[in-house]
Design a protein around this motif. Structure first.
Motif, short mmCIF file in Angstrom:
data_model
loop_
_atom_site.label_atom_id
_atom_site.label_comp_id
_atom_site.label_asym_id
_atom_site.label_seq_id
_atom_site.Cartn_x
_atom_site.Cartn_y
_atom_site.Cartn_z
N ASP A 177 0.86 -1.19 0.00
CA ASP A 177 0.00 0.00 0.00
C ASP A 177 0.89 1.23 0.00
N ARG A 178 0.85 2.01 -1.05
CA ARG A 178 1.74 3.17 -1.20
C ARG A 178 1.43 4.29 -0.22
N ALA A 179 0.32 4.20 0.49
CA ALA A 179 0.00 5.21 1.50
C ALA A 179 0.72 4.96 2.81
N VAL A 180 1.37 3.80 2.92
CA VAL A 180 2.06 3.43 4.16
C VAL A 180 3.56 3.62 3.99
N LEU A 181 4.15 4.35 4.91
CA LEU A 181 5.60 4.49 4.99
C LEU A 181 6.06 3.55 6.10
N ARG A 213 -7.96 6.44 4.96
CA ARG A 213 -8.66 5.15 4.96
C ARG A 213 -7.80 4.14 5.70
N VAL A 214 -8.39 3.03 6.07
CA VAL A 214 -7.67 1.96 6.74
C VAL A 214 -6.64 1.35 5.79
N ALA A 215 -5.49 0.95 6.33
CA ALA A 215 -4.45 0.28 5.55
C ALA A 215 -3.93 -0.90 6.35
N PRO A 275 -6.94 5.20 9.69
CA PRO A 275 -6.54 6.36 8.89
C PRO A 275 -5.58 7.25 9.68
N TYR A 276 -4.46 7.57 9.08
CA TYR A 276 -3.40 8.38 9.68
C TYR A 276 -2.81 7.72 10.94
#
Length: 136
Positions: free
Chosen positions: A71-75, A95-97, A121-122
């Motif tokens: 998931d590219r939203a997660v670092l 959103r949930v990841a 989220p966040y």
């Protein structure tokens, strides 16, 4: 809390800009003294985060190993020292990841965690793994 939120002894009309005095966001309700006594305040959270960070030398001296989550939203990355490894993952999406995390202890709660974790989220997670004596 006294007049001018204890930041100035000047008369209100002499201030460059007046203090916010409404009920919800005024200095009587949004001030350090009020936030220090609120365990859910941002100030309390930052203090806890700093205390946790100070407990783990990897945050200041660890070698960084970047992860490549699907998931590219997660670092995500790991910090390694001879004493411990800390896995850090942060969800930058609204959103949930999900993230695959190594087994260890959640740095904030002390709970054992690992495997597929759901990040709100966040949200974020810090997973600590201490090195046993004699292990690599």
């Amino acid at each position: 809390v006294s007049i001018n939120a204890v930041f100035s002894t000047a008369a209100a009309e002499d201030l460059y800009s007046p203090f916010i005095s409404d009920q919800e966001f005024g200095y009587r309700s949004v001030n350090v003294a009020a936030k220090q006594s609120d365990p859910d305040s941002l100030l309390s959270w930052v203090r806890r985060a700093i205390a946790v960070r100070k407990l783990h030398p990897a945050f200041g001296r660890g070698k960084v190993e970047w992860a490549d989550p699907p998931d590219r939203a997660v670092l995500a990355f790991q910090l390694h020292t001879s004493e411990e490894t800390v896995f850090v993952a942060t969800n930058f999406a609204d959103r949930v990841a999900e993230i695959e995390a190594p087994a260890g202890v959640d740095a904030f709660s002390g709970d054992r965690v690992g495997g597929l974790l759901v990040l709100e989220p966040y949200g974020f997670v810090w997973v600590v793994r201490s090195r046993a004596a004699g292990s690599p």
